[in-house]
Design an enzyme around this catalytic site. Structure first.
Site, PDB file in Angstrom:
ATOM      1  CD  GLU A  89      -2.409   1.312   2.777  1.00 50.11           C
ATOM      2  OE1 GLU A  89      -3.356   2.089   2.916  1.00 50.11           O
ATOM      3  OE2 GLU A  89      -1.980   0.590   3.708  1.00 50.11           O
ATOM      4  CE  LYS A  95      -8.092   1.468   3.797  1.00 56.31           C
ATOM      5  NZ  LYS A  95      -6.940   1.823   4.651  1.00 56.31           N
ATOM      6  CB  CYS A 113      -4.356  -1.199   4.894  1.00 58.36           C
ATOM      7  SG  CYS A 113      -3.464  -0.983   6.461  1.00 58.36           S
TER       8      CYS A 113
END
Length: 501
Positions: free
Chosen positions: A253, A325, A378
């Site tokens: 990430e 995300k 994440c």
């Protein structure tokens, strides 16, 4: 005194989580908690015991949150420990509700109390994962990830595993009172364990070649002058030399700090230069998966929004696909109530004054020559039942992450939760992080390969096969909720029986 015991027992139970992984501590803790709740004279006392237990567990288990505050100069470091305590004060409300429910149903019948406590714990963890954007970190079922019972998550999910943990602990307590009640309680975990033999194992075949990169670039140096060039050189070096076999080269990430998409005026040449630089390690049939930033502008001049994204690049530098995300981290990627909190001197933990925009949610990307990939960036991987586009089931999940924020305790806890997603969904999970723990997990939740925390390096492996969709993969969190209501029914039924001594 009993409240203090509950706090201490809750604090000790946190060592059942990673990085210690002393999982038997959790059932023992629930055995003690069940005894304390059973002896509570009033509902208020039972609620206080659950709140104290949760307070101790969360304060110890979430200590890594304090570390994240040390990376933001605008905030004093002591504020991190205050944040841990304040967050724990709130999160402890959910265990409090579970013990209150258990006392209300089972105060006259110990076995009813245990079944109600298990049901309440499942329901309250499910609520904790959804209310106020949700915080699903460290459900107690994750402590079973190193045991064969983790495969039971394919039937009842992670929250169902939490219920099994409570039942095992409750059986320990009941065993001191009635071996018959303890045996009845243990039939549920035993049945769950036997049911795992009904789940087929993944086929023994190898998928495409993977190169998982862990550059060991810490958050403290990531945004320093000249750091971008150093990071790029290390990422390219660890990506290795291309060979004959096509590879998926997987970076963490936010591996690239410069925007990889930007619609501001004059940004296109710089973006093209960035893309050309990062694909230099690719062979003609390789693909690069890297975390990066996408900048959105409405006037062509200023950034109106930023997205935390995963980009898929061909060797030519062509962008093949992108995932944004969706489940953003409060205070990390956006500042809640920004007009008020910014006036108080608070800011995001990540650099920048522009909040991140959320993406649309779970997606499946098709990688030419490599199959179908699901993405969870994440923090998103911790949300049980929310990681896969069920209408377009992928062949594997990629979880690029930046655990450099999370101190020593956070990364192994994060990995444990990713392993449960693999076991629940019957899909292999690949993790690439800047400082660890990068890993390859098979569709049964087994850890095949990993790189230790703060260890630079790479993992060369072939993607394990997925297995047939598990019941949980088909029905999601409906199954643990049905399990919870089944346990609650048993608790209500047994609670109507005469008082057992």
């Amino acid at each position: 005194m009993k409240f203090l015991i509950a706090v201490i027992v809750g604090a000790l139970s946190a060592f059942a989580f990673q990085p210690f992984g002393l999982w038997p501590l959790m059932p023992v803790a629930f055995a003690i908690l069940a005894g304390l709740v059973a002896s509570a004279p009033r509902m208020r006392a039972a609620l206080a015991l659950g709140w104290g237990f949760g307070l101790g567990q969360f304060c110890v288990g979430l200590n890594w949150i304090a570390t994240s505050f040390t990376y933001q100069a605008a905030m004093p470091a002591w504020l991190g420990w205050l944040a841990v305590v304040l967050l724990s004060l709130y999160l402890a409300v959910y265990p409090m509700l579970a013990t209150g429910l258990a006392w209300r149903i089972g105060r006259r019948q110990p076995i009813a109390l245990v079944f109600a406590l298990a049901a309440g714990w499942i329901l309250c963890e499910y609520l904790r994962a959804g209310i106020f954007t949700g915080f699903a970190w460290n459900p107690v079922g994750v402590t079973l990830v190193s045991t064969p019972l983790r495969r039971a998550s394919g039937f009842i999910g992670t929250y169902g595993l939490s219920g099994l943990t409570v039942l095992i602990g409750g059986a320990l307590w009941l065993g001191m009172r009635s071996l018959r009640d303890a045996g009845v309680t243990l039939t549920v975990p035993l049945a769950a364990g036997l049911a795992t033999f009904l789940l087929p194992h993944a086929p023994d075949r190898q998928g495409p070649a993977l190169r998982i990169v862990q550059p060991n670039i810490g958050q403290d140096s990531k945004w320093q002058p000249g750091a971008a060039a150093t990071a790029e050189a290390r990422l390219l070096s660890l990506s290795g030399t291309p060979g004959v076999e096509p590879r998926l080269v997987m970076w963490p990430e936010a591996a690239v700090t410069a925007p990889l998409e930007d619609n501001r005026n004059g940004a296109a040449p710089f973006v093209a230069q960035q893309r050309a630089a990062i694909v230099r390690a690719l062979g003609p049939n390789d693909l690069l998966l890297t975390g990066g930033l996408g900048v959105r502008s409405t006037d062509g001049q200023t950034a109106a929004g930023v997205r935390n994204s995963l980009f898929v690049f061909a060797p030519s530098g062509q962008l093949l696909s992108r995932y944004d995300k969706a489940h953003l981290v409060p205070y990390g990627e956006y500042l809640p109530m920004r007009p008020i909190l910014s006036r108080l001197g608070l800011s995001r933990l990540a650099p920048g004054d522009v909040d991140f925009d959320p993406g649309p949610g779970p997606q499946t990307l098709t990688l030419p020559g490599f199959g179908r990939m699901g993405l969870q960036i994440c923090y998103e991987i911790i949300f049980s039942g929310e990681v896969v586009d069920r209408a377009h089931r992928p062949d594997f999940l990629f979880n690029p992450s930046n655990d450099a924020w999370f101190g020593r305790w956070g990364p192994p806890q994060h990995l444990a939760q990713a392993r449960l997603r693999a076991a629940e969904e019957g899909l292999p999970v690949v993790r690439s992080t800047p400082t660890g723990i990068s890993a390859l997990v098979d569709a049964d939740g087994r850890l095949l390969k990993s790189l230790e925390w703060r260890e630079p390096g790479q993992i060369d492996a072939h993607l394990p096969a997925a297995r047939a969709p598990t019941p949980f993969a088909r029905f999601g969190n409906l199954l643990p909720l049905l399990f919870a209501f089944g346990l609650l029914f048993v608790g209500l039924w047994r609670g109507r029986e005469p008082i057992s001594k």
